[in-house]
Design an enzyme around this catalytic site. Structure first.
Site, short mmCIF file in Angstrom:
data_model
loop_
_atom_site.label_atom_id
_atom_site.label_comp_id
_atom_site.label_asym_id
_atom_site.label_seq_id
_atom_site.Cartn_x
_atom_site.Cartn_y
_atom_site.Cartn_z
CG HIS A 186 -2.19 -0.76 1.03
ND1 HIS A 186 -2.25 -1.93 0.31
CD2 HIS A 186 -3.46 -0.53 1.46
CE1 HIS A 186 -3.48 -2.39 0.32
NE2 HIS A 186 -4.25 -1.54 1.01
CG HIS A 267 1.96 -2.89 6.30
ND1 HIS A 267 2.52 -4.10 5.93
CD2 HIS A 267 0.99 -2.63 5.39
CE1 HIS A 267 1.91 -4.55 4.84
NE2 HIS A 267 0.98 -3.69 4.50
#
Length: 305
Positions: A186, A267
């Site tokens: 991303h 993340h």
């Protein structure tokens, strides 16, 4: 950069370095990642929520915010299809901005080549690299593999075939992708897409006072020169042409917002940092390498030139 306004002067700074304006643009990305990490660390609602490091997401029932779940509409319909949105915005700019000239001009062809190389890098990193993409190959190289959910003892059973699996195939099989370093796809996509649009539309804005900033280039004789935009003496009579600019700016702005949300909710810090580095590697090759290598610049050109 309008035709006929290129001025070359001697300069000593390395052509591989960004201009002040470009440095400010690029600095947005590490600042955004840092801001998102600070937000998630210091806010009690985020710090106390249950986060799954394997799924890399908050559990929907306890997610601290709308953007903290992977199934929020912006993640599903914008980020997951992010390169399509970036490509559409770039196509609008490529077609509408007068600075490219008419028809299939050299500037337009070179812009298409730059976009193609950036897209190739996105494809190799996230989609396919003679098999699994680079992100998945890196994950396996650092010790990751596909495991059965809730059964880590199945690792050895899958060891012979794990190198051929991708994260997408693993999840479709109802398993989990675990054990290695997962570069944030991303972060990589959102930086690549927004920076692509930013670098390409910047010349459309440089006719405004304060946005003219010379780029250093290496000439064929080894000398370093500066390519800048001269002030148009008639600039006060009309507004600079901005056809095709609002849509890329809007898409880039939304990408920045989703980058902030990714930095805050998804993340680990190191996974986001490596996503940032991999994105910058591709951007440097396409937008900075040509400035110092005349042969590459003759093919790719530079935005606005």
């Amino acid at each position: 950069m309008p035709s006929g306004t290129i001025r070359t002067t001697s300069a000593a700074r390395s052509p591989f370095f960004p201009t002040r304006l470009e440095a400010q643009l690029l600095a947005i990305y590490p600042a955004t990642l840092l801001l998102g990490s600070i937000l998630s660390t210091l806010t009690p609602a985020y710090r106390n929520a249950e986060y799954d490091n394997i799924l890399q997401s908050y559990h929907p029932a306890t997610a601290p915010a709308f953007f903290a779940t992977k199934k929020n509409i912006f993640n599903v319909w914008f980020v997951k299809k992010g390169w399509g949105w970036a490509s559409l915005a770039f196509a609008v700019f490529l077609y509408m901005w007068p600075g490219f000239g008419s028809g299939l001009s050299t500037r337009r062809i070179r812009a298409m080549l730059r976009y193609s190389l950036i897209t190739l890098w996105w494809f190799l990193v996230t989609q396919w690299f003679f098999g699994p993409p680079l992100i998945d190959r890196g994950f396996v190289f650092t010790g990751g593999q596909c495991e059965k959910l809730g059964d880590p003892e199945q690792r050895e059973e899958m060891s012979d075939s794990r190198v051929f699996l991708t994260a997408a195939a693993c999840k479709r099989a109802g398993r989990k992708w675990a054990g290695g370093h997962d570069i944030s796809g991303h972060v990589f996509l959102l930086i690549m897409g927004s920076a692509l649009l930013g670098f390409e539309i910047l010349p459309a804005l440089t006719r405004w006072e304060g946005l003219r900033d010379g780029r250093r280039i290496m000439l064929e004789d080894g000398k370093v020169a500066s390519v800048s935009v001269e002030k148009d003496p008639d600039a006060e009579k009309y507004e600079p042409p901005t056809q095709g600019v609002p849509i890329p700016i809007s898409v880039a702005g939304l990408m920045w917002w989703m980058l902030l949300m990714t930095a805050a909710f998804f993340h680990t810090w190191f996974e986001k940092f490596t996503g940032f580095l991999v994105a910058f590697a591709g951007l440097w090759v396409v937008y900075f390498l040509p400035r110092g290598v005349p042969q590459v610049r003759a093919v790719l050109g530079m935005p606005g030139v």
